[in-house]
Scaffold this active site. Sequence first.
Site, mmCIF file in Angstrom:
data_model
loop_
_atom_site.group_PDB
_atom_site.id
_atom_site.type_symbol
_atom_site.label_atom_id
_atom_site.label_comp_id
_atom_site.label_asym_id
_atom_site.label_seq_id
_atom_site.Cartn_x
_atom_site.Cartn_y
_atom_site.Cartn_z
ATOM 1 N N LYS A 183 0.836 -1.208 0.000
ATOM 2 C CA LYS A 183 0.000 0.000 0.000
ATOM 3 C C LYS A 183 0.869 1.255 0.000
ATOM 4 O O LYS A 183 0.541 2.262 -0.653
ATOM 5 C CB LYS A 183 -0.916 -0.001 1.228
ATOM 6 C CG LYS A 183 -1.757 1.275 1.416
ATOM 7 C CD LYS A 183 -2.634 1.574 0.205
ATOM 8 C CE LYS A 183 -3.757 2.555 0.495
ATOM 9 N NZ LYS A 183 -3.376 3.839 1.039
ATOM 10 N N HIS A 186 2.039 1.730 -3.457
ATOM 11 C CA HIS A 186 0.886 2.244 -4.203
ATOM 12 C C HIS A 186 0.764 3.755 -4.024
ATOM 13 O O HIS A 186 0.603 4.513 -4.989
ATOM 14 C CB HIS A 186 -0.392 1.551 -3.714
ATOM 15 C CG HIS A 186 -1.673 2.237 -4.102
ATOM 16 N ND1 HIS A 186 -2.112 3.395 -3.472
ATOM 17 C CD2 HIS A 186 -2.592 1.968 -5.047
ATOM 18 C CE1 HIS A 186 -3.250 3.785 -4.022
ATOM 19 N NE2 HIS A 186 -3.551 2.936 -4.981
ATOM 20 N N GLU A 190 1.158 6.821 -6.631
ATOM 21 C CA GLU A 190 0.092 7.835 -6.707
ATOM 22 C C GLU A 190 0.701 9.243 -6.686
ATOM 23 O O GLU A 190 0.306 10.112 -7.480
ATOM 24 C CB GLU A 190 -0.858 7.637 -5.530
ATOM 25 C CG GLU A 190 -1.982 8.633 -5.391
ATOM 26 C CD GLU A 190 -2.758 8.407 -4.108
ATOM 27 O OE1 GLU A 190 -2.948 9.376 -3.346
ATOM 28 O OE2 GLU A 190 -3.168 7.248 -3.851
#
Length: 482
Positions: A183, A186, A190
């Site tokens: 995460k 991720h 982003e």
Amino acid sequence: MSKANIGLIGLAVMGENLVLNMESKGFTVAVYNRTTSKVDDFVNGRGKGKKIVGTHDLKELSAALETPRKVMIMVKAGNAVDDTIEQLLGTLEKGDIIIDGGNSNYEDTIRRTKYVESKGLLYIGTGVSGGEEGALTGPSIMPGGSKAAWATVKPIFQAISAKADNQPCCDWVGENGAGHFVKMVHNGIEYGDMQLICEVYQIMKDVLKMSYDEMHQTFKQWNEGDLGSYLIEITRDILAYKDTDGGPLADKILDTAGQKGTGKWTGIAALNFGVPLTLIGEAVFARCLSAVKDERVAASKVYKGPAISFNGDKKKFLDDLKNALYASKVVSYAQGFLLMREAAKEYKWDLNYGGIALMWRGGCIIRSVFLGKIKEAFDKNQGLNNLLLDPFFKDKMANAQAGWRNVVATAIVNGIPVPALATALNYFDGYRSERLPANLLQAQRDYFGAHTYERTDKKRGEFFHTNWTGRGGNTSASTYTV
């Protein structure tokens, strides 16, 4: 009354919407919030008439749950998570499961998994991506921690997650901190995607002198092709949004960006593992630079850059911009997957990189058409070292290269900052270079610190030292790499 299937602590935006999502899939959810008035407001408001059980302390929450109990914590990362875990341990029993669904640092999750397991309970640290809308309608969920807990929570997590290719955007990631590490990466990607889009926007606005309506139409067109993604989609919508006076609202928003830390953590992890995560690093620093608004305003009065001009073919340059954005995205994801690969070696995680790409295909902030190609790349070659070496992406990069260079060169000539686009191109050029000037760097290190070097005419692993000045002797320092 029958027991609730799962409990959730923390009724902020994400918590509330996850509860409603779970309830809509047929699960009964018990809820608790430290400010107990929020429990009553929620149960009697958005949760009215639904299978949601309000509780006012942790003992009541525990008593409301079926066994093994599953309690999901949605509180601010850091000490609040540790405090909540400590309080929960006094109300739960062996075999019960504590789930941290916030943006916790993966190293904290490694520590917490070990601690909770030592108490006879199980622990899951899971990334949840998709924001408010995703939490309500289907997020991407990345669980890791105690593998024994997965079978118990799997039906709930996969039911509430987004779906891509009819598959849930949720699967087991790996032991201890693996879920939160994935995460974190991720979120770092982003950061990179958002910075790249912002640089393209500035070039459109300042160099091509495009109106907001023209930019809106361009992003609308891009969203229907290879660049189709959630972030391109919302950029399209933002550029079309008008303020009360009829002008573009985006133009009135102060140019200072905030951040919550996950991008920074990604950069720190990359430094620790020795991975050249250059694009995400620049994206984080770009936010830091944006934050010193007053200093930038003062500097703008001291320094003047070149006069901005563009005399080329606008349509062709927009194609170059699209290619530059696509190629830079490939670099960002390539670097992110490299970081996950290095962490997996260190922590002995068996990461499924194609599965991770699938989990990111729906529900999350970086969801895009692009990720389907990444999944295909790793499905074809699970040992793929770098996305840039995949045949599909190799062709894409070759086709994008000329336009990418034109965009970066045009921006630099016109004094437009493009840290992410430029560093992506620099990484690409560095990665494709058979020989870099690190030979000189290593000679410098050996000259001032006797750090030794390898030779091109000797086998790898042999290290040499030169007495460059004639005064240094033959003793060398230890050699190491990050």
